[in-house]
Design a protein around this motif. Sequence first.
Motif, PDB file in Angstrom:
ATOM      1  N   ALA A  41       8.033 -10.746  -1.546  1.00 51.54           N
ATOM      2  CA  ALA A  41       7.701 -10.513  -0.136  1.00 51.54           C
ATOM      3  C   ALA A  41       8.690  -9.574   0.551  1.00 51.54           C
ATOM      4  O   ALA A  41       8.294  -8.666   1.287  1.00 51.54           O
ATOM      5  N   GLU A  42       9.982  -9.765   0.292  1.00 52.43           N
ATOM      6  CA  GLU A  42      10.995  -8.912   0.932  1.00 52.43           C
ATOM      7  C   GLU A  42      10.867  -7.463   0.472  1.00 52.43           C
ATOM      8  O   GLU A  42      10.991  -6.537   1.282  1.00 52.43           O
ATOM      9  N   LEU A  96       8.144  -5.909  -0.595  1.00 56.92           N
ATOM     10  CA  LEU A  96       6.931  -5.336  -0.004  1.00 56.92           C
ATOM     11  C   LEU A  96       7.159  -4.990   1.469  1.00 56.92           C
ATOM     12  O   LEU A  96       6.800  -3.900   1.929  1.00 56.92           O
ATOM     13  N   GLU A  97       7.774  -5.900   2.196  1.00 63.49           N
ATOM     14  CA  GLU A  97       8.058  -5.657   3.611  1.00 63.49           C
ATOM     15  C   GLU A  97       9.056  -4.522   3.794  1.00 63.49           C
ATOM     16  O   GLU A  97       8.923  -3.712   4.714  1.00 63.49           O
ATOM     17  N   GLU A 111       7.210  -1.242   3.403  1.00 58.50           N
ATOM     18  CA  GLU A 111       6.427  -0.967   4.613  1.00 58.50           C
ATOM     19  C   GLU A 111       7.319  -0.455   5.738  1.00 58.50           C
ATOM     20  O   GLU A 111       6.973   0.514   6.425  1.00 58.50           O
ATOM     21  N   ARG A 112       8.463  -1.104   5.932  1.00 60.20           N
ATOM     22  CA  ARG A 112       9.402  -0.659   6.982  1.00 60.20           C
ATOM     23  C   ARG A 112       9.932   0.737   6.693  1.00 60.20           C
ATOM     24  O   ARG A 112      10.214   1.504   7.615  1.00 60.20           O
ATOM     25  N   ARG A 139      -1.415  -2.477   2.097  1.00 60.10           N
ATOM     26  CA  ARG A 139      -0.966  -3.293   0.959  1.00 60.10           C
ATOM     27  C   ARG A 139      -2.247  -3.738   0.265  1.00 60.10           C
ATOM     28  O   ARG A 139      -3.139  -4.292   0.905  1.00 60.10           O
TER      29      ARG A 139
END
Length: 171
Positions: free
Chosen positions: A82-83, A85-86, A89-90, A103
């Motif tokens: 999760a980290e 992927l985030e 995105e950031r 995603r």
Amino acid sequence: MELDAIDIALLAQLQQDASLSNLQLAERVHVSPPTCLRRVKRLWEAGLIAKQVAILHPERLAVVTGHGLTAIVEITLERQDAEALEAFERHVAPDPGVQQCYRVSPGPDFCLVVHARDMPDYQRLSQRLFTAHANVRNVKTFFSIHRAKFGAELPLPPSARPATSVPAKLP
């Protein structure tokens, strides 16, 4: 928030043409102008309308600015927690060359729609966003040669659309 047929009709009309005056919009959905204004304000305040923009005509603008490149880019990350992927995105979302970021699953982790002035500009974008990012394992780019359709409208219940809706203008 509950939406009735008038709210849905307002959203449908605004998706087609957000430049309508309050009076024109009220006439199209068969409500009074004060009711229309109050309801549209409520839809904005509820966050159902994200923003109002002008969609530029790329072929006509190309006469002035050049055609540019539109690419659909598949990105696979090394790590998919999760980290990670985030963080990706950031990293890509604020870049002005990135028009859309999704995603996805299965297959690659992300599909991006990017725009660049020319191939050297795309190479700089690729270096900045993908090569320099340590967690990117694979990049696969598809360059658009023709755009047959572009839309931003979300599907709404068809029974709520007013009979007086105006068809979208064709290019």
